[in-house]
Design an enzyme around this catalytic site. Structure first.
Site, PDB file in Angstrom:
ATOM      1  N   CYS A 127       1.049  -1.079   0.097  1.00 45.66           N
ATOM      2  CA  CYS A 127      -0.020   0.261  -0.159  1.00 45.66           C
ATOM      3  C   CYS A 127       0.326   1.157  -0.097  1.00 45.66           C
ATOM      4  O   CYS A 127       1.824   1.426   0.849  1.00 45.66           O
ATOM      5  CB  CYS A 127      -0.714  -0.476   1.406  1.00 45.66           C
ATOM      6  SG  CYS A 127      -2.046   1.428   0.576  1.00 45.66           S
ATOM      7  N   ASP A 173      -0.218  -6.223   0.906  1.00 47.59           N
ATOM      8  CA  ASP A 173      -1.603  -6.217   0.019  1.00 47.59           C
ATOM      9  C   ASP A 173      -0.854  -7.897  -0.532  1.00 47.59           C
ATOM     10  O   ASP A 173      -0.499  -7.497  -1.319  1.00 47.59           O
ATOM     11  CB  ASP A 173      -2.014  -5.093  -1.370  1.00 47.59           C
ATOM     12  CG  ASP A 173      -2.524  -4.095  -0.718  1.00 47.59           C
ATOM     13  OD1 ASP A 173      -2.972  -4.048   0.655  1.00 47.59           O
ATOM     14  OD2 ASP A 173      -1.732  -2.950  -0.542  1.00 47.59           O
ATOM     15  N   SER A 216       5.940 -17.534 -19.259  1.00 47.31           N
ATOM     16  CA  SER A 216       5.393 -17.852 -17.803  1.00 47.31           C
ATOM     17  C   SER A 216       6.660 -17.352 -16.895  1.00 47.31           C
ATOM     18  O   SER A 216       6.072 -17.044 -16.109  1.00 47.31           O
ATOM     19  CB  SER A 216       4.580 -19.299 -18.142  1.00 47.31           C
ATOM     20  OG  SER A 216       5.643 -20.470 -18.196  1.00 47.31           O
ATOM     21  N   HIS A 240      -4.178  -1.214  -5.797  1.00 48.53           N
ATOM     22  CA  HIS A 240      -4.651  -2.281  -6.240  1.00 48.53           C
ATOM     23  C   HIS A 240      -4.928  -1.666  -7.791  1.00 48.53           C
ATOM     24  O   HIS A 240      -5.311  -2.863  -8.766  1.00 48.53           O
ATOM     25  CB  HIS A 240      -6.085  -2.661  -6.215  1.00 48.53           C
ATOM     26  CG  HIS A 240      -5.393  -3.204  -4.469  1.00 48.53           C
ATOM     27  ND1 HIS A 240      -4.285  -3.358  -3.301  1.00 48.53           N
ATOM     28  CD2 HIS A 240      -6.553  -3.415  -3.325  1.00 48.53           C
ATOM     29  CE1 HIS A 240      -4.304  -3.288  -2.677  1.00 48.53           C
ATOM     30  NE2 HIS A 240      -6.250  -3.150  -2.416  1.00 48.53           N
TER      31      HIS A 240
END
Length: 159
Positions: free
Chosen positions: A54, A61, A78, A95
């Site tokens: 955050c 988070d 990947s 977010h």
């Protein structure tokens, strides 16, 4: 056996030792050649252990990040994607910003026909945040697809 041109630029896969970046590192992302550029097909990644910080409180988070895309000529490798997502561990952003940054970095990397990124963040302070971002290649049916999928995005379900 793979042809060398298909794996041109892939350096992390199969490496004996993995080096983790602890700061945001989009340069880690690698691509390989899509052998089926004329086919429309989804590639979906699920990262259930995404973490970021955050930017206000400095608290961690946690989220599951879902990435789905229709490749054009290049595909994301990947392992490089895993290391890239890990690089957010000490990155301070909201977010919504994380989801949009991931999407924009992957667009810049691959120029996919279509891509969507969904973040299912663990509730903190009694509220969960689930940002969704998508993109379709402009002036193609994929742009229309992006508009329709965004319009139909459900607060209760995900694809």
């Amino acid at each position: 056996m793979r042809h060398a041109e298909e794996l041109d630029g892939v350096t992390l896969l199969g490496g004996a030792q993995t080096n983790y970046a602890f700061q945001y590192a989009p340069h880690i992302l690698e691509t390989f050649t899509n052998k089926h550029p004329d086919n429309d097909y989804f590639v979906k990644f699920i990262c259930p252990e995404f973490t970021s910080i955050c930017p206000i409180t400095g608290q961690p988070d946690f989220a599951s990040i879902y990435i789905a895309y229709l490749p054009q000529n290049k595909m994301v490798e990947s392992k490089s994607l895993k290391l890239y997502l890990f690089s957010f561990r000490n990155h301070g952003d909201f977010h919504e910003d994380c989801v949009n940054i991931i999407m924009k970095d992957l667009i810049a990397l691959m120029q996919p026909k279509y891509i969507e990124v969904y973040g299912e963040f663990t509730p903190r302070g009694g509220i969960a945040i689930h940002p969704y971002a998508n993109y379709g290649l402009p002036e193609t049916p994929y742009a229309d697809m992006a508009a329709e999928r965004l319009r139909r995005f459900s607060l209760r379900e995900r694809d």
